[in-house]
Scaffold this active site. Sequence first.
Site, mmCIF file in Angstrom:
data_model
loop_
_atom_site.group_PDB
_atom_site.id
_atom_site.type_symbol
_atom_site.label_atom_id
_atom_site.label_comp_id
_atom_site.label_asym_id
_atom_site.label_seq_id
_atom_site.Cartn_x
_atom_site.Cartn_y
_atom_site.Cartn_z
ATOM 1 N N ASP A 123 81.101 64.322 6.707
ATOM 2 C CA ASP A 123 80.224 64.950 5.726
ATOM 3 C C ASP A 123 80.416 64.201 4.403
ATOM 4 O O ASP A 123 81.036 63.125 4.352
ATOM 5 C CB ASP A 123 80.458 66.464 5.633
ATOM 6 C CG ASP A 123 81.805 66.841 5.027
ATOM 7 O OD1 ASP A 123 82.587 65.940 4.657
ATOM 8 O OD2 ASP A 123 82.078 68.056 4.921
ATOM 9 N N HIS A 124 79.873 64.780 3.344
ATOM 10 C CA HIS A 124 79.910 64.129 2.033
ATOM 11 C C HIS A 124 81.329 63.923 1.508
ATOM 12 O O HIS A 124 81.558 63.052 0.668
ATOM 13 C CB HIS A 124 79.117 64.970 1.027
ATOM 14 C CG HIS A 124 79.535 66.411 1.029
ATOM 15 N ND1 HIS A 124 79.111 67.301 1.995
ATOM 16 C CD2 HIS A 124 80.369 67.108 0.218
ATOM 17 C CE1 HIS A 124 79.653 68.482 1.765
ATOM 18 N NE2 HIS A 124 80.423 68.396 0.694
ATOM 19 N N CYS B 250 86.083 65.119 7.213
ATOM 20 C CA CYS B 250 85.540 66.085 6.255
ATOM 21 C C CYS B 250 86.620 66.284 5.186
ATOM 22 O O CYS B 250 87.521 65.458 5.054
ATOM 23 C CB CYS B 250 85.110 67.388 6.930
ATOM 24 S SG CYS B 250 86.440 68.367 7.662
ATOM 25 N N THR C 269 89.032 68.518 4.932
ATOM 26 C CA THR C 269 90.350 68.815 5.487
ATOM 27 C C THR C 269 90.557 68.322 6.914
ATOM 28 O O THR C 269 91.709 68.268 7.378
ATOM 29 C CB THR C 269 90.559 70.344 5.528
ATOM 30 O OG1 THR C 269 89.517 70.902 6.349
ATOM 31 C CG2 THR C 269 90.496 70.956 4.131
ATOM 32 N N HIS D 69 100.042 64.425 24.688
ATOM 33 C CA HIS D 69 100.108 65.737 25.343
ATOM 34 C C HIS D 69 98.736 66.367 25.567
ATOM 35 O O HIS D 69 98.542 67.073 26.555
ATOM 36 C CB HIS D 69 100.949 66.709 24.500
ATOM 37 C CG HIS D 69 102.409 66.388 24.515
ATOM 38 N ND1 HIS D 69 103.369 67.281 24.067
ATOM 39 C CD2 HIS D 69 103.089 65.290 24.927
ATOM 40 C CE1 HIS D 69 104.577 66.738 24.206
ATOM 41 N NE2 HIS D 69 104.427 65.526 24.702
ATOM 42 N N HIS E 118 101.013 68.116 31.843
ATOM 43 C CA HIS E 118 100.001 67.865 30.814
ATOM 44 C C HIS E 118 98.598 67.872 31.428
ATOM 45 O O HIS E 118 97.660 68.406 30.832
ATOM 46 C CB HIS E 118 100.267 66.539 30.112
ATOM 47 C CG HIS E 118 101.517 66.546 29.274
ATOM 48 N ND1 HIS E 118 101.796 67.539 28.366
ATOM 49 C CD2 HIS E 118 102.567 65.685 29.226
ATOM 50 C CE1 HIS E 118 102.964 67.288 27.784
ATOM 51 N NE2 HIS E 118 103.454 66.177 28.290
HETATM 52 C C1 RB5 Z 1 82.925 70.445 2.136
HETATM 53 O O1 RB5 Z 1 83.039 70.755 0.781
HETATM 54 C C2 RB5 Z 1 84.146 70.935 2.894
HETATM 55 O O2 RB5 Z 1 84.120 72.302 3.026
HETATM 56 C C3 RB5 Z 1 84.225 70.260 4.226
HETATM 57 O O3 RB5 Z 1 84.290 68.886 4.036
HETATM 58 C C4 RB5 Z 1 85.402 70.568 5.137
HETATM 59 O O4 RB5 Z 1 86.605 70.420 4.432
HETATM 60 C C5 RB5 Z 1 85.376 71.798 5.879
HETATM 61 O O5 RB5 Z 1 86.266 72.018 6.710
#
Ligand code: RB5
Length: 146
Positions: free
Chosen positions: A8-9, A69, A71, A102, A138
């Site tokens: 994503d961005h 993304c 996180t 695993h 596994h």
């Molecule tokens: C976008 O702002 C953010 O929410 C997304 O990149 C991600 O971290 C969601 O899990």
Amino acid sequence: MRVAIGSDHAAYEGDSPYKPAIMAHIESLGHTVVDCGTNGSASVDYPDFAQRVCDTMLGGQAEMGVLVCGTGIGMSIAANRNRGIRAAACANEIMARLAREHNDANVLCLGRRILALDECIALIDVFFSTPFSGGERHCRRVAKMG
Ligand code: RB5
């Protein structure tokens, strides 16, 4: 190997966008990158790009995937709704190695707001060079996930 990549961005935040650098690195390892977007800093919804990567893999156009993304968590949640996709949000090299050994993970999810770019590159190197351990226990556990 063909590697589908999506983000994503968040992967375009800051002065050095992660996604182009990650794509270039994967290609430098000798793999073919299938770019599933996004390709800029305009806000988008991460589930849409997770699904593009999963559709590419499940359609037979790529064997592995990378998702970025903020996180890595949203991407992994979205990708793991697909049977046959085993997406692992990894924050260190031990997680990347064990996700392959695993869990036979086939998608690596990375967090732009969690990891420096060189850390992402290190996790990619581990993930793509580590084979699934195999073995009865596994294989049995992975098979239970469908
Ligand atoms: C976008 O702002 C953010 O929410 C997304 O990149 C991600 O971290 C969601 O899990």
